[in-house]
Write an enzyme that holds these catalytic residues in place. Sequence first.
Site, PDB file in Angstrom:
ATOM      1  N   SER A   8      46.595  40.847  43.182  1.00  0.00           N
ATOM      2  CA  SER A   8      45.419  40.311  43.449  1.00  0.00           C
ATOM      3  C   SER A   8      45.461  39.017  42.761  1.00  0.00           C
ATOM      4  CB  SER A   8      44.201  40.973  43.167  1.00  0.00           C
ATOM      5  OG  SER A   8      42.845  40.122  43.551  1.00  0.00           O
ATOM      6  N   HIS A  33      48.624  38.967  47.357  1.00  0.00           N
ATOM      7  CA  HIS A  33      46.914  39.146  47.775  1.00  0.00           C
ATOM      8  C   HIS A  33      46.330  38.074  47.696  1.00  0.00           C
ATOM      9  CE1 HIS A  33      43.676  41.517  49.661  1.00  0.00           C
ATOM     10  NE2 HIS A  33      43.000  40.999  48.418  1.00  0.00           N
ATOM     11  N   ASP A  35      42.644  36.223  48.069  1.00  0.00           N
ATOM     12  CA  ASP A  35      41.184  36.410  48.118  1.00  0.00           C
ATOM     13  C   ASP A  35      40.596  34.885  48.627  1.00  0.00           C
ATOM     14  OD1 ASP A  35      41.184  38.878  46.012  1.00  0.00           O
ATOM     15  OD2 ASP A  35      40.801  39.133  48.257  1.00  0.00           O
ATOM     16  N   MET A  37      36.869  33.088  49.613  1.00  0.00           N
ATOM     17  CA  MET A  37      35.548  33.292  50.051  1.00  0.00           C
ATOM     18  C   MET A  37      34.810  32.063  50.351  1.00  0.00           C
ATOM     19  SD  MET A  37      35.450  35.572  46.442  1.00  0.00           S
ATOM     20  CE  MET A  37      36.707  36.617  46.063  1.00  0.00           C
ATOM     21  N   HIS A  66      42.987  37.687  52.364  1.00  0.00           N
ATOM     22  CA  HIS A  66      41.902  38.614  52.819  1.00  0.00           C
ATOM     23  C   HIS A  66      40.677  37.303  52.766  1.00  0.00           C
ATOM     24  CE1 HIS A  66      38.994  41.778  50.500  1.00  0.00           C
ATOM     25  NE2 HIS A  66      38.522  41.330  51.892  1.00  0.00           N
ATOM     26  N   MET A  68      37.206  36.771  53.253  1.00  0.00           N
ATOM     27  CA  MET A  68      35.761  37.339  53.050  1.00  0.00           C
ATOM     28  C   MET A  68      35.075  36.071  53.271  1.00  0.00           C
ATOM     29  SD  MET A  68      36.336  39.370  49.426  1.00  0.00           S
ATOM     30  CE  MET A  68      37.963  38.613  48.889  1.00  0.00           C
ATOM     31  N   MET A 137      37.522  48.536  51.248  1.00  0.00           N
ATOM     32  CA  MET A 137      36.987  47.973  50.114  1.00  0.00           C
ATOM     33  C   MET A 137      36.329  48.902  49.303  1.00  0.00           C
ATOM     34  SD  MET A 137      37.939  44.863  50.176  1.00  0.00           S
ATOM     35  CE  MET A 137      37.247  44.403  48.860  1.00  0.00           C
ATOM     36  N   ASP A 173      41.153  48.198  47.903  1.00  0.00           N
ATOM     37  CA  ASP A 173      41.329  47.017  47.371  1.00  0.00           C
ATOM     38  C   ASP A 173      39.862  46.930  46.485  1.00  0.00           C
ATOM     39  OD1 ASP A 173      40.884  43.497  48.463  1.00  0.00           O
ATOM     40  OD2 ASP A 173      40.702  44.457  46.429  1.00  0.00           O
TER      41      ASP A 173
HETATM   42  C1  DX5 Z   1      37.670  42.250  45.353  1.00  0.00           C
HETATM   43  C2  DX5 Z   1      39.032  41.628  45.202  1.00  0.00           C
HETATM   44  C3  DX5 Z   1      39.945  42.046  44.233  1.00  0.00           C
HETATM   45  C4  DX5 Z   1      40.115  43.264  43.484  1.00  0.00           C
HETATM   46  C5  DX5 Z   1      40.271  42.875  42.018  1.00  0.00           C
HETATM   47  O1  DX5 Z   1      36.954  41.536  46.268  1.00  0.00           O
HETATM   48  O2  DX5 Z   1      39.380  41.727  46.597  1.00  0.00           O
HETATM   49  O3  DX5 Z   1      40.555  40.772  43.593  1.00  0.00           O
HETATM   50  O4  DX5 Z   1      38.781  43.707  43.392  1.00  0.00           O
HETATM   51  O5  DX5 Z   1      40.820  43.717  41.471  1.00  0.00           O
HETATM   52  P1  DX5 Z   1      40.057  44.604  40.374  1.00  0.00           P
HETATM   53  O6  DX5 Z   1      38.846  45.355  40.895  1.00  0.00           O
HETATM   54  O7  DX5 Z   1      40.992  45.793  39.728  1.00  0.00           O
HETATM   55  O8  DX5 Z   1      39.619  43.822  39.022  1.00  0.00           O
HETATM   56 ZN    ZN Z   2      41.060  41.229  48.319  1.00  0.00          ZN
END
Ligand code: DX5
Ligand code: ZN
Length: 215
Positions: A8, A33, A35, A37, A66, A68, A137, A173
């Site tokens: 991530s 991965h 993210d 947003m 991903h 969001m 999720m 995730d």
């Molecule tokens: C949540 C994210 C991830 C993930 C991060 O929206 O998509 O990045 O939760 O990892 P953790 O939860 O282990 O810090």
């Molecule tokens: Zn993610």
Amino acid sequence: MTKLLCSSMMCANFSNLKKETQELDQAGIDIFHMDFMDGSFVPNFGMGLQDFELVRSVTDKPVDVHLMIQEPSKYVEMFADLGADIIYIHPEADQQVARTLETIHQKGKKAGIAINPGTSVEMIQGLLPLVEYVMVMTVNPGFAGQKYLAYTDPKIEKLVALSKEYDFEVMVDGAISPEKVERLSKVGVAGFVLGTSALFGKTGTYSETLSKLRA
Ligand code: DX5
Ligand code: ZN
């Protein structure tokens, strides 16, 4: 079958994202991965397009996005053109999910749906024939470092059972610790998004951490 370990990248050390990507690549990560947003679908902002372009330029391994974001149909072609290999949309944010998934396939990319902790299997049953990945999720999306939501476990098991019939992979995730990788692997989960709970900010090197997880 080998499990997919996905880093991530929003949890990476941003003082040198290029070096982080190279080290993770050499350490044996399977998928990067990323993210994204919009501050509306989730109350946060994740990676930027420049971050994506950098990671994409450094590695030949698969990179997923991903999304969001609200109305992901507006941006799936852009991410496909930027070089994303897998595009996850949230069905909760799209009025015409099947059409958007078709667009992802028309761009020659793999399609995934990422579903919120409160989204049921019944709500997405009709989409299962249309995707290569279903990402559950296990935290409310948008933030790293949260607590694992155990009420998603029955849903994970239901999707694993359906995954053979509809030929998709179940991914998880959110707050995925080494213990969760071990337990959910046994349940049949195919892939894990690894952030602060299992990969980043640990004492060992990335290759030490990943080989421990693979063991
Ligand atoms: C949540 C994210 C991830 C993930 C991060 O929206 O998509 O990045 O939760 O990892 P953790 O939860 O282990 O810090
Ligand atoms: Zn993610």
